[in-house]
Design an enzyme around this catalytic site. Structure first.
Site, mmCIF file in Angstrom:
data_model
loop_
_atom_site.group_PDB
_atom_site.id
_atom_site.type_symbol
_atom_site.label_atom_id
_atom_site.label_comp_id
_atom_site.label_asym_id
_atom_site.label_seq_id
_atom_site.Cartn_x
_atom_site.Cartn_y
_atom_site.Cartn_z
ATOM 1 C CG MET A 99 -1.828 -1.162 1.362
ATOM 2 S SD MET A 99 -2.850 -1.069 2.856
ATOM 3 C CE MET A 99 -1.633 -1.470 4.118
ATOM 4 C CB ILE A 157 4.375 -5.564 7.216
ATOM 5 C CG1 ILE A 157 4.202 -7.076 7.391
ATOM 6 C CG2 ILE A 157 5.856 -5.194 7.272
ATOM 7 C CD1 ILE A 157 4.807 -7.892 6.272
ATOM 8 N N GLY A 187 1.415 4.261 4.739
ATOM 9 C CA GLY A 187 2.239 3.427 3.870
ATOM 10 C C GLY A 187 2.686 2.136 4.520
ATOM 11 C CB SER A 188 1.823 -0.363 5.842
ATOM 12 O OG SER A 188 0.502 0.065 5.571
ATOM 13 N NE ARG A 189 5.230 -7.425 2.205
ATOM 14 C CZ ARG A 189 6.481 -7.862 2.029
ATOM 15 N NH1 ARG A 189 7.449 -7.019 1.749
ATOM 16 N NH2 ARG A 189 6.744 -9.141 2.145
#
Length: 230
Positions: A99, A157, A187-189
């Site tokens: 993301m 994450i 912002g991440s995953r």
């Protein structure tokens, strides 16, 4: 759907104080410089947009696994689920959805089931698109057990900019497919570990919509898909 509703989306409550802070800073900056004030207004609008929480239509057929996040499929590979979940240490197919700061960051359950475990682990803040982020970065992991006893791990994450993982559920909770379970700021995953023998129905580089895009199908015998970028 009206033209207005196309652009104006509901905001998740987690974002209210951040938008308020951005707006207060913008108001103060107008006393110093109109230019800086308008820049801050733009950032306030972006902050609201970041915390948007649009409604999603989740496919209801039993066995469908949906994407837990908006973004792009960045990795598909074999990996062992996080040790803190207590799942078997055999490698499973891991699908990673990255993301960026413009994606909706509300996370949704990939499938219905019982939350068997929730485990937070502190860590570093590498770029979430990197493979090592799954191992080294700060993360929050869920093990969801389905009605047939099979398990899926979904891992939030943190990324290079993200500094706060939020999880709304605890061990013992029940989730429906597409139900909101958390978010990550800025912002991440998300990683999804599929049950053994289940192939992903998405390809690296494919765009994903949380709660809507079918990531895999427990009832399908289709081979893993290969994408083509045109």
């Amino acid at each position: 759907m009206t033209m207005l509703s196309t652009f104006i989306k509901p905001m998740h409550p987690e974002g209210r104080r951040f938008v308020a802070i951005f707006a207060a800073i913008a108001a103060a900056l107008f006393f110093l410089s109109a230019f800086l004030g308008w820049v801050a207004i733009g950032l306030t609008v972006w902050c609201y947009y970041f915390f948007r929480d649009p409604k999603r239509t989740t496919p209801q057929r039993e066995g469908l696994i949906v994407s837990p996040a908006d973004g792009i499929v960045s990795l598909i590979e074999k990996a062992v689920p996080p040790a803190e979940l207590g799942m078997p240490d055999a490698p499973l197919t891991r699908v990673s959805v990255f993301m960026n700061v413009f994606n909706c960051h509300v996370n949704r359950a990939p499938i219905a089931g019982h939350v068997r475990a929730v485990a937070y682990r502190a860590g570093k803040f590498f770029n979430a698109s990197l493979d090592k982020a799954s191992v080294d970065n700060e993360r929050n992991s869920l093990c969801i057990e389905m009605a047939d006893g099979r398990q899926i791990a979904v891992v939030q994450i943190a990324g290079l900019v993200a500094r706060r993982i939020v999880c709304f559920v605890t061990t013992g909770a029940s989730l429906q497919t597409g139900e909101r379970f958390g978010l990550i700021r800025f912002g991440s995953r998300l990683d999804v570990y599929l049950p053994d023998g289940v192939a992903p129905l998405v390809a690296v580089g494919q765009g994903m919509i949380a709660g809507e895009t079918v990531l895999a199908d427990l009832a399908s015998s289709e081979e893993p898909r290969i994408g083509r970028t045109a």
